[in-house]
Write a protein that holds these residues in place. Sequence first.
Motif, mmCIF file in Angstrom:
data_model
loop_
_atom_site.group_PDB
_atom_site.id
_atom_site.type_symbol
_atom_site.label_atom_id
_atom_site.label_comp_id
_atom_site.label_asym_id
_atom_site.label_seq_id
_atom_site.Cartn_x
_atom_site.Cartn_y
_atom_site.Cartn_z
ATOM 1 N N ASN A 148 -47.986 38.754 18.446
ATOM 2 C CA ASN A 148 -46.445 38.571 18.530
ATOM 3 C C ASN A 148 -45.908 38.846 20.011
ATOM 4 N N GLU A 149 -44.989 37.861 20.376
ATOM 5 C CA GLU A 149 -44.435 38.147 21.780
ATOM 6 C C GLU A 149 -43.073 38.207 21.642
ATOM 7 N N PRO A 150 -42.393 39.087 22.453
ATOM 8 C CA PRO A 150 -41.054 39.345 22.365
ATOM 9 C C PRO A 150 -40.318 38.130 22.772
ATOM 10 N N VAL A 151 -39.099 37.837 22.209
ATOM 11 C CA VAL A 151 -38.164 36.606 22.647
ATOM 12 C C VAL A 151 -36.750 37.068 22.555
ATOM 13 N N SER A 152 -36.149 37.066 23.649
ATOM 14 C CA SER A 152 -34.540 37.252 23.713
ATOM 15 C C SER A 152 -33.666 36.150 23.564
ATOM 16 N N ALA A 153 -34.301 34.924 23.957
ATOM 17 C CA ALA A 153 -33.460 33.735 24.052
ATOM 18 C C ALA A 153 -34.581 32.457 23.943
ATOM 19 N N PHE A 154 -34.139 31.539 23.592
ATOM 20 C CA PHE A 154 -35.475 30.292 23.408
ATOM 21 C C PHE A 154 -34.413 28.941 23.301
ATOM 22 N N SER A 155 -35.076 27.890 23.604
ATOM 23 C CA SER A 155 -34.360 26.632 23.754
ATOM 24 C C SER A 155 -34.601 25.794 22.579
ATOM 25 N N VAL A 156 -33.640 25.102 22.301
ATOM 26 C CA VAL A 156 -33.501 23.985 21.165
ATOM 27 C C VAL A 156 -33.076 22.694 21.604
ATOM 28 N N MET A 157 -33.718 21.414 21.126
ATOM 29 C CA MET A 157 -33.212 20.148 21.542
ATOM 30 C C MET A 157 -33.055 19.495 20.387
ATOM 31 N N LEU A 158 -31.920 18.640 20.235
ATOM 32 C CA LEU A 158 -31.546 17.744 19.199
ATOM 33 C C LEU A 158 -32.487 16.502 19.357
ATOM 34 N N GLU A 159 -32.928 15.804 18.342
ATOM 35 C CA GLU A 159 -33.543 14.665 18.151
ATOM 36 C C GLU A 159 -32.812 13.511 18.713
ATOM 37 N N GLY A 160 -33.508 12.776 19.818
ATOM 38 C CA GLY A 160 -32.759 11.786 20.351
ATOM 39 C C GLY A 160 -31.940 12.125 21.494
ATOM 40 N N ASP A 161 -31.844 13.532 21.999
ATOM 41 C CA ASP A 161 -30.975 14.056 22.991
ATOM 42 C C ASP A 161 -31.862 14.933 23.873
ATOM 43 N N SER A 162 -31.756 14.510 25.133
ATOM 44 C CA SER A 162 -32.576 15.196 26.212
ATOM 45 C C SER A 162 -31.946 16.659 26.405
ATOM 46 N N ALA A 163 -30.752 16.852 26.126
ATOM 47 C CA ALA A 163 -29.982 18.003 26.816
ATOM 48 C C ALA A 163 -30.772 19.267 26.006
ATOM 49 N N VAL A 164 -30.691 20.373 26.845
ATOM 50 C CA VAL A 164 -31.528 21.583 26.206
ATOM 51 C C VAL A 164 -30.358 22.631 26.005
ATOM 52 N N ILE A 165 -30.437 23.104 24.672
ATOM 53 C CA ILE A 165 -29.449 23.975 23.958
ATOM 54 C C ILE A 165 -30.193 25.459 24.375
ATOM 55 N N ALA A 166 -29.640 26.308 25.235
ATOM 56 C CA ALA A 166 -29.815 27.591 24.767
ATOM 57 C C ALA A 166 -29.445 28.505 24.017
ATOM 58 N N VAL A 167 -30.188 29.209 23.013
ATOM 59 C CA VAL A 167 -30.178 29.897 21.824
ATOM 60 C C VAL A 167 -30.180 31.632 21.914
ATOM 61 N N THR A 168 -29.187 32.199 21.920
ATOM 62 C CA THR A 168 -29.690 33.684 21.917
ATOM 63 C C THR A 168 -30.469 34.241 20.540
ATOM 64 N N ALA A 169 -31.689 35.127 20.796
ATOM 65 C CA ALA A 169 -32.369 35.466 19.614
ATOM 66 C C ALA A 169 -31.412 36.468 18.920
ATOM 67 N N PRO A 170 -31.253 36.410 17.714
ATOM 68 C CA PRO A 170 -30.585 37.583 17.131
ATOM 69 C C PRO A 170 -31.205 38.951 17.013
ATOM 70 N N GLY A 171 -30.628 40.152 16.784
ATOM 71 C CA GLY A 171 -31.189 41.289 16.840
ATOM 72 C C GLY A 171 -31.032 42.023 18.144
ATOM 73 N N SER A 172 -30.746 43.385 17.931
ATOM 74 C CA SER A 172 -30.447 43.994 19.304
ATOM 75 C C SER A 172 -31.740 43.972 20.076
ATOM 76 N N GLU A 173 -33.001 43.746 19.573
ATOM 77 C CA GLU A 173 -34.039 43.644 20.405
ATOM 78 C C GLU A 173 -34.739 42.398 20.445
ATOM 79 N N GLY A 174 -34.219 41.436 20.008
ATOM 80 C CA GLY A 174 -34.563 40.038 19.972
ATOM 81 C C GLY A 174 -35.555 39.892 18.734
ATOM 82 N N ILE A 175 -36.463 38.915 18.967
ATOM 83 C CA ILE A 175 -37.410 38.627 17.912
ATOM 84 C C ILE A 175 -38.847 38.713 18.455
#
Length: 237
Positions: free
Chosen positions: A187-214
């Motif tokens: 396992n590796e800690p993650v505090s934020a990650f990226s999401v892209m929608l199908e057919g769209d090249s824009a990157v959406i930055a999503v904050t990981a839930p929880g005080s210590e991330g996931i």
Amino acid sequence: MNAPRHRTTLLAAAGTALALSLTACQGGTDTTSSSVPTPAVTVASSPAAAASTADEGAGTSDVAEAADSARSTGSNGSTGSKGSTGSTGATGKQVAVSTPACTARDVRVTATLQDGPPYTHIVLTAKNTGRHSCRLNGFPRIQFLESHKQDVPAVAKSKPAAPVVLAAGAPAYALVKLSDGGVDEANEPVSAFSVMLEGDSAVIAVTAPGSEGIAVDPAKALTGYWTPELRNGADDF
């Protein structure tokens, strides 16, 4: 003296007989007129009237046939209206496909933890923040770590039967598996990650839930498809 008396007697008898005769004639006339109904005599007395009556009967039949024809036409019309039901059926996949695809400008993506510790799953929520409907295609293209550039694989059984169309303000969901919850996982800690929608090249930055991330194991991570709601069975992975 006897002759005048005899004349008087004869005249009185003649007057009585005449009165009785008149009374009998009047009684016979009343009986005859009361025994014959006036309407029956009126209808049967004139051939022209009988012909008119026959014409009236034919007219009544024509009216009845016209009414039957109108009812038949009305029923056909209601059957024809079923065509509009068919057009309603066409508003399923065809209309959904014609709806513009959602882009990063149309939705806001957030993440929440699911269940309790160990936290092995999160739920992504994509909410339409625009004023118009849009179609959310496929599944979220997720990358958790810079060291793993490939998208998280999708679970085929979670794919919905119909395209997901988001009305203004409506959400859609995707269940995401992070790990198996084992202590010995990579396992590796993650505090934020990226999401892209199908057919769209824009990157959406999503904050990981929880005080210590996931904690994410890239080898075990999986994602479900976008659906209007999370479904038992299809989203159990």
